[in-house]
Write a protein that holds these residues in place. Structure first.
Motif, PDB file in Angstrom:
ATOM      1  N   TRP A  92      -0.011  20.938 -24.901  1.00 20.89           N
ATOM      2  CA  TRP A  92       0.893  19.946 -25.471  1.00 20.89           C
ATOM      3  C   TRP A  92       0.093  18.905 -26.247  1.00 20.89           C
ATOM      4  O   TRP A  92      -1.141  18.857 -26.162  1.00 20.89           O
ATOM      5  N   GLU A  93       0.779  18.066 -26.999  1.00 18.37           N
ATOM      6  CA  GLU A  93       0.130  17.039 -27.814  1.00 18.37           C
ATOM      7  C   GLU A  93       0.290  15.679 -27.148  1.00 18.37           C
ATOM      8  O   GLU A  93       1.390  15.324 -26.707  1.00 18.37           O
ATOM      9  N   LYS A  95      -1.460  11.618 -27.678  1.00 16.39           N
ATOM     10  CA  LYS A  95      -2.438  10.787 -28.376  1.00 16.39           C
ATOM     11  C   LYS A  95      -1.897   9.356 -28.519  1.00 16.39           C
ATOM     12  O   LYS A  95      -0.682   9.132 -28.524  1.00 16.39           O
ATOM     13  N   GLU A 114       1.935   8.733 -27.982  1.00 15.19           N
ATOM     14  CA  GLU A 114       2.843   9.771 -28.447  1.00 15.19           C
ATOM     15  C   GLU A 114       2.599  11.066 -27.676  1.00 15.19           C
ATOM     16  O   GLU A 114       1.439  11.448 -27.439  1.00 15.19           O
ATOM     17  N   LYS A 116       4.185  15.218 -27.199  1.00 10.73           N
ATOM     18  CA  LYS A 116       5.115  16.259 -27.636  1.00 10.73           C
ATOM     19  C   LYS A 116       4.875  17.531 -26.827  1.00 10.73           C
ATOM     20  O   LYS A 116       3.739  17.998 -26.685  1.00 10.73           O
ATOM     21  N   VAL A 118       4.974  21.136 -26.939  1.00  8.52           N
ATOM     22  CA  VAL A 118       4.997  22.157 -27.989  1.00  8.52           C
ATOM     23  C   VAL A 118       5.299  23.544 -27.420  1.00  8.52           C
ATOM     24  O   VAL A 118       5.229  24.548 -28.151  1.00  8.52           O
ATOM     25  N   GLY A 158       9.672  15.462 -28.292  1.00  8.51           N
ATOM     26  CA  GLY A 158       8.618  14.469 -28.430  1.00  8.51           C
ATOM     27  C   GLY A 158       9.079  13.112 -27.932  1.00  8.51           C
ATOM     28  O   GLY A 158      10.269  12.788 -27.991  1.00  8.51           O
ATOM     29  N   SER A 206       0.665  26.845 -32.357  1.00 10.92           N
ATOM     30  CA  SER A 206       0.438  25.453 -32.771  1.00 10.92           C
ATOM     31  C   SER A 206      -1.046  25.176 -32.766  1.00 10.92           C
ATOM     32  O   SER A 206      -1.739  25.604 -31.850  1.00 10.92           O
TER      33      SER A 206
END
Length: 206
Positions: A92-93, A95, A114, A116, A118, A158, A206
């Motif tokens: 996952w993202e 940051k 943040e 997200k 994915v 997100g 991704s």
């Protein structure tokens, strides 16, 4: 008969006296209740007539104190460099919106993180913070933080979460840089089933 007549008269007189006493006590109780009930509006009316409002005056004084304290606590003679780090344990993202900021001790600061998901499935995860150097931990005061809370995000969903913090002006003078690091990981035993793939859809990386 002659002996019972005076007795009946005496009992009747006693009964009437008791009823009168009960009536008087009831009136006194009602008056006392009414007096107590009217004290608050009476007090407000007197204060209004004299131009006095003790409650609002107290609130104004408290607000002024809070504002003064907030301003005088900021140490404009120093700047601390705050570095924001994000670590993930999974696909996952995650940051911070900014990698670093310079703040004054005592200054209220907000930074967004943040995240997200994915993956093609629902997931539940949470973040754990850490600080460097260690002696800065006691002086990094977070007023709002997403850490330690468990969040569930749908596939592809997100989110943005704020971190509101103040650096204590009592931070040692030799500390000029603080790193706030979050590790975001999936909660054990909370893995969800993958979302169904539509016919004809192709998976993407991704």
């Amino acid at each position: 008969m002659s002996d019972s007549t005076p007795r009946r008269n005496w009992l009747e007189s006693l009964r009437r006296a008791n009823l009168q006493l009960v009536g008087k006590l009831s009136v006194v109780a009602v008056l006392m209740f009414g007096f107590a009930y009217s004290l608050v509006p009476l007090y407000n009316a007197i204060c209004s007539a004299l131009g006095i409002n003790v409650l609002s005056l107290s609130e104004r004084q408290h607000a002024v104190k809070a504002r003064d304290i907030k301003n005088t606590q900021i140490d404009y003679s120093r700047k601390i460099s705050i570095e924001f780090d994000a670590n993930v344990r999974g696909p996952w993202e995650f940051k911070p919106a900014v990698s670093h900021l310079e703040v004054h001790p005592g200054e209220l600061t907000t930074v967004m993180y943040e995240f997200k998901n994915v993956q093609n499935r629902v997931m539940s995860a949470q973040a754990i913070p850490s600080y460097a150097p260690k002696q800065a931990t006691a002086h990094f005061n977070k007023l709002e933080c997403f850490c330690f809370n468990e969040y569930t995000l749908a596939a592809g969903e997100g989110k943005q979460w704020p971190v509101v913090f103040v650096i204590d002006p009592k931070l040692p003078k030799d500390v000029k840089t603080i790193t706030l690091s979050y590790t975001f990981f999936e909660v054990a035993g909370k893995k969800q089933a993958a979302a169904p793939v539509l016919n004809g859809a192709k998976g993407s990386k991704s």
